[in-house]
Motif scaffolding. Sequence first.
Motif: not given
Length: 173
Positions: A118-139
């Motif tokens: 779950v992510l929250r910022g000034p414009t709202g909140e998002s909830r992502l399941s692990r299955a919904a992640l196509r890619r995650m990379r540290v840059v």
Amino acid sequence: MMAPDGEASIPYTERYVVPADGRRRIAWASVRFTVVHSRAQRAFYVSIVAFAVVFQSLEGWEPLGRAVVRALGLVAVAAAASVLYPATVGFAQTYQSTRHRHYPGAVLESGFGDDTVVLRGPTGESRLSRAALRRMRVVGDFVVVGPRGIAGHVILPRALFPPHQVARLTARE
């Protein structure tokens, strides 16, 4: 307390306050990710080199050494054009689009459940399941998240993702 979708509420465990240069840094991270990690762009360069070497060696039957040097000159011009323009436009677009979310002093938070972020910022909140992640990379100081079904990506501060959570979320089962 239950979340709207019936799942238990996930507490926010990580917090990040956007610094004064936060928008500029996130825009550069976007450019770096797009330019450095683009497979299509690398394939484009390889095909240009191959085409240029063949074309230059056939044109006037020059020795292969001179053909390669001329081909590399063409590739340098093509690379500059294909990197500088998209990088400049990408920087400007990212910088402009983040003005409401990454202004100095904005607070971003994240929390992690068994299979959910779950992510929250000034414009709202998002909830992502692990299955919904196509890619995650540290840059660098940022994490690039590519949700499934969306052609683009989201860049978030690395401080929101502890190393063990990044490893857990990117592990393939």
